[in-house]
Write a protein that holds these residues in place. Structure first.
Motif, PDB file in Angstrom:
ATOM      1  N   TYR A  79     -16.996  16.617   8.231  1.00 55.02           N
ATOM      2  CA  TYR A  79     -16.889  17.448   7.027  1.00 55.02           C
ATOM      3  C   TYR A  79     -18.056  18.434   6.951  1.00 55.02           C
ATOM      4  O   TYR A  79     -17.866  19.621   6.661  1.00 55.02           O
ATOM      5  CB  TYR A  79     -16.855  16.562   5.783  1.00 55.02           C
ATOM      6  CG  TYR A  79     -16.727  17.348   4.498  1.00 55.02           C
ATOM      7  CD1 TYR A  79     -15.474  17.732   4.030  1.00 55.02           C
ATOM      8  CD2 TYR A  79     -17.850  17.719   3.769  1.00 55.02           C
ATOM      9  CE1 TYR A  79     -15.345  18.470   2.862  1.00 55.02           C
ATOM     10  CE2 TYR A  79     -17.732  18.456   2.605  1.00 55.02           C
ATOM     11  CZ  TYR A  79     -16.478  18.826   2.150  1.00 55.02           C
ATOM     12  OH  TYR A  79     -16.357  19.562   1.001  1.00 55.02           O
ATOM     13  N   SER A  80     -19.258  17.950   7.239  1.00 57.98           N
ATOM     14  CA  SER A  80     -20.443  18.812   7.178  1.00 57.98           C
ATOM     15  C   SER A  80     -20.373  19.920   8.225  1.00 57.98           C
ATOM     16  O   SER A  80     -20.742  21.067   7.954  1.00 57.98           O
ATOM     17  CB  SER A  80     -21.708  17.973   7.381  1.00 57.98           C
ATOM     18  OG  SER A  80     -21.842  17.000   6.365  1.00 57.98           O
ATOM     19  N   CYS A  83     -17.947  22.564   7.079  1.00 56.66           N
ATOM     20  CA  CYS A  83     -18.548  23.365   6.003  1.00 56.66           C
ATOM     21  C   CYS A  83     -19.549  24.359   6.573  1.00 56.66           C
ATOM     22  O   CYS A  83     -19.626  25.508   6.126  1.00 56.66           O
ATOM     23  CB  CYS A  83     -19.229  22.450   4.983  1.00 56.66           C
ATOM     24  SG  CYS A  83     -18.082  21.494   3.957  1.00 56.66           S
ATOM     25  N   PRO A  88     -14.656  24.634   4.879  1.00 54.64           N
ATOM     26  CA  PRO A  88     -14.626  23.314   4.231  1.00 54.64           C
ATOM     27  C   PRO A  88     -13.192  22.797   4.141  1.00 54.64           C
ATOM     28  O   PRO A  88     -12.319  23.477   3.602  1.00 54.64           O
ATOM     29  CB  PRO A  88     -15.216  23.586   2.844  1.00 54.64           C
ATOM     30  CG  PRO A  88     -15.053  25.055   2.633  1.00 54.64           C
ATOM     31  CD  PRO A  88     -15.154  25.686   3.981  1.00 54.64           C
ATOM     32  N   LEU A 176     -17.459  11.891   0.087  1.00 56.86           N
ATOM     33  CA  LEU A 176     -16.251  12.646   0.422  1.00 56.86           C
ATOM     34  C   LEU A 176     -15.311  12.745  -0.775  1.00 56.86           C
ATOM     35  O   LEU A 176     -14.664  13.778  -0.985  1.00 56.86           O
ATOM     36  CB  LEU A 176     -15.536  11.984   1.600  1.00 56.86           C
ATOM     37  CG  LEU A 176     -16.252  12.081   2.953  1.00 56.86           C
ATOM     38  CD1 LEU A 176     -15.611  11.146   3.966  1.00 56.86           C
ATOM     39  CD2 LEU A 176     -16.230  13.517   3.470  1.00 56.86           C
ATOM     40  N   ARG A 178     -15.956  13.106  -3.817  1.00 58.37           N
ATOM     41  CA  ARG A 178     -16.353  14.154  -4.759  1.00 58.37           C
ATOM     42  C   ARG A 178     -15.714  15.493  -4.416  1.00 58.37           C
ATOM     43  O   ARG A 178     -15.681  16.406  -5.244  1.00 58.37           O
ATOM     44  CB  ARG A 178     -17.881  14.298  -4.773  1.00 58.37           C
ATOM     45  CG  ARG A 178     -18.602  13.161  -5.467  1.00 58.37           C
ATOM     46  CD  ARG A 178     -19.993  13.589  -5.903  1.00 58.37           C
ATOM     47  NE  ARG A 178     -20.852  13.890  -4.775  1.00 58.37           N
ATOM     48  CZ  ARG A 178     -21.652  13.006  -4.189  1.00 58.37           C
ATOM     49  NH1 ARG A 178     -21.674  11.754  -4.609  1.00 58.37           N
ATOM     50  NH2 ARG A 178     -22.425  13.359  -3.182  1.00 58.37           N
ATOM     51  N   ASN A 179     -15.213  15.618  -3.185  1.00 57.99           N
ATOM     52  CA  ASN A 179     -14.610  16.875  -2.751  1.00 57.99           C
ATOM     53  C   ASN A 179     -13.088  16.823  -2.732  1.00 57.99           C
ATOM     54  O   ASN A 179     -12.444  17.739  -2.215  1.00 57.99           O
ATOM     55  CB  ASN A 179     -15.126  17.235  -1.354  1.00 57.99           C
ATOM     56  CG  ASN A 179     -16.624  17.459  -1.332  1.00 57.99           C
ATOM     57  OD1 ASN A 179     -17.114  18.481  -1.783  1.00 57.99           O
ATOM     58  ND2 ASN A 179     -17.367  16.487  -0.823  1.00 57.99           N
ATOM     59  N   ARG A 181      -9.466  17.390  -3.804  1.00 62.01           N
ATOM     60  CA  ARG A 181      -8.808  18.394  -4.642  1.00 62.01           C
ATOM     61  C   ARG A 181      -7.718  17.703  -5.445  1.00 62.01           C
ATOM     62  O   ARG A 181      -6.710  17.272  -4.897  1.00 62.01           O
ATOM     63  CB  ARG A 181      -8.196  19.493  -3.773  1.00 62.01           C
ATOM     64  CG  ARG A 181      -7.535  20.623  -4.547  1.00 62.01           C
ATOM     65  CD  ARG A 181      -6.919  21.622  -3.561  1.00 62.01           C
ATOM     66  NE  ARG A 181      -6.446  22.830  -4.204  1.00 62.01           N
ATOM     67  CZ  ARG A 181      -5.258  22.954  -4.777  1.00 62.01           C
ATOM     68  NH1 ARG A 181      -4.435  21.929  -4.804  1.00 62.01           N
ATOM     69  NH2 ARG A 181      -4.886  24.096  -5.328  1.00 62.01           N
ATOM     70  N   LYS A 203     -26.363  21.308 -10.307  1.00 59.19           N
ATOM     71  CA  LYS A 203     -26.851  20.746  -9.048  1.00 59.19           C
ATOM     72  C   LYS A 203     -28.142  19.949  -9.237  1.00 59.19           C
ATOM     73  O   LYS A 203     -28.936  19.811  -8.311  1.00 59.19           O
ATOM     74  CB  LYS A 203     -27.056  21.858  -8.024  1.00 59.19           C
ATOM     75  CG  LYS A 203     -25.758  22.557  -7.630  1.00 59.19           C
ATOM     76  CD  LYS A 203     -25.968  23.569  -6.527  1.00 59.19           C
ATOM     77  CE  LYS A 203     -24.642  24.201  -6.118  1.00 59.19           C
ATOM     78  NZ  LYS A 203     -24.813  25.190  -5.024  1.00 59.19           N
TER      79      LYS A 203
END
Length: 241
Positions: A79-80, A83, A88, A176, A178-179, A181, A203
């Motif tokens: 994932y990183s 991004c 992403p 993960l 938190r992302n 959709r 943030k």
């Protein structure tokens, strides 16, 4: 079976063919080092996650679970990397897929810019030629199904012997998650997200207990005395002399 990862990428995944769309399932822990960067830069990617609380007890029936076997660390790394490439990937949670498969898949198709098809929601029971060598160990339930099963009303009993592994895995899953959709109103909180007076505070990092966590992860434990004994609740009496 072709075992050269570069040939698989160049000739099978990105090679010529009649199909406009090609779906390739990759297991994060089996990522082969040295593959061309095209594998991440080309195509469109999404990540499917599942709560390790729901994985560990069934995982043991096939192979002893470990942090490496679960692959959550590898998923975070992938994932990183995506991004960092400016791509992403959409993240979907298996629980959302079970609870509302159509809305979840429609949202995923929208993110990937591919057409949604009703055939994504149902299939014929039985094995498939594309199952792979591991089907006899992993796909028994899938072969008996014809659609997405509803979520369990109650979770499976969790083996206490896996508690340390669960504790190790959950931070990666939550990172993960938190992302994810959330496309359906059924999956969203009924309360609107409040606007912050100072947007940059979205943030913030907070010190909770003995660790620094992102703002959305700053929570009080249900075992805290504030919750158990109401230490944070005070009663005042107004007295006039």
């Amino acid at each position: 079976m072709e075992c050269d990862g570069n040939k698989v990428v160049n000739n099978i995944i990105y090679g010529p063919g009649k199909n406009r769309y090609r779906y390739c399932k990759h297991i994060a822990k089996q990522r082969v080092p040295g593959l061309p960067n095209d594998l991440l830069q080309k195509g469109k990617h999404f990540i499917l996650i599942q709560n390790p609380l729901n994985i560990l007890s069934s995982f043991e029936k096939v192979v002893p679970p470990s942090f490496l076997e679960l692959g959550l660390g590898d998923l975070v790394s992938i994932y990183s990397e995506l991004c960092a490439l400016g791509k992403p990937p959409p993240v979907i949670d298996a629980a959302d897929l079970q609870q509302n498969p159509e809305d979840t898949l429609r949202g995923l198709c929208k993110d990937l810019d591919i057409p949604f098809q009703d055939a994504m929601l149902r299939w014929e029971a039985g094995p498939k030629p594309i199952d792979g060598l591991w089907a006899p160990w992993w796909y028994k339930s899938v072969h008996n199904s014809t659609h997405f099963a509803s979520p369990r009303k109650y979770p499976r009993p969790f083996p206490f012997s896996f508690y340390d592994l669960l504790e190790q895995s959950l931070p990666f899953y939550n990172l993960l998650k938190r992302n994810v959709r959330q496309t359906s109103s059924l999956l969203r909180s009924p309360l609107p997200v409040p606007d912050l007076p100072v947007p940059v505070n979205a943030k913030l990092l907070a010190w909770v207990g003995d660790e620094i966590v992102p703002r959305e992860s700053a929570r009080v434990s249900v075992f805290d005395s504030v919750v158990q004994g109401g230490d944070a609740v005070w009663e005042g009496l107004r007295i006039f002399n």
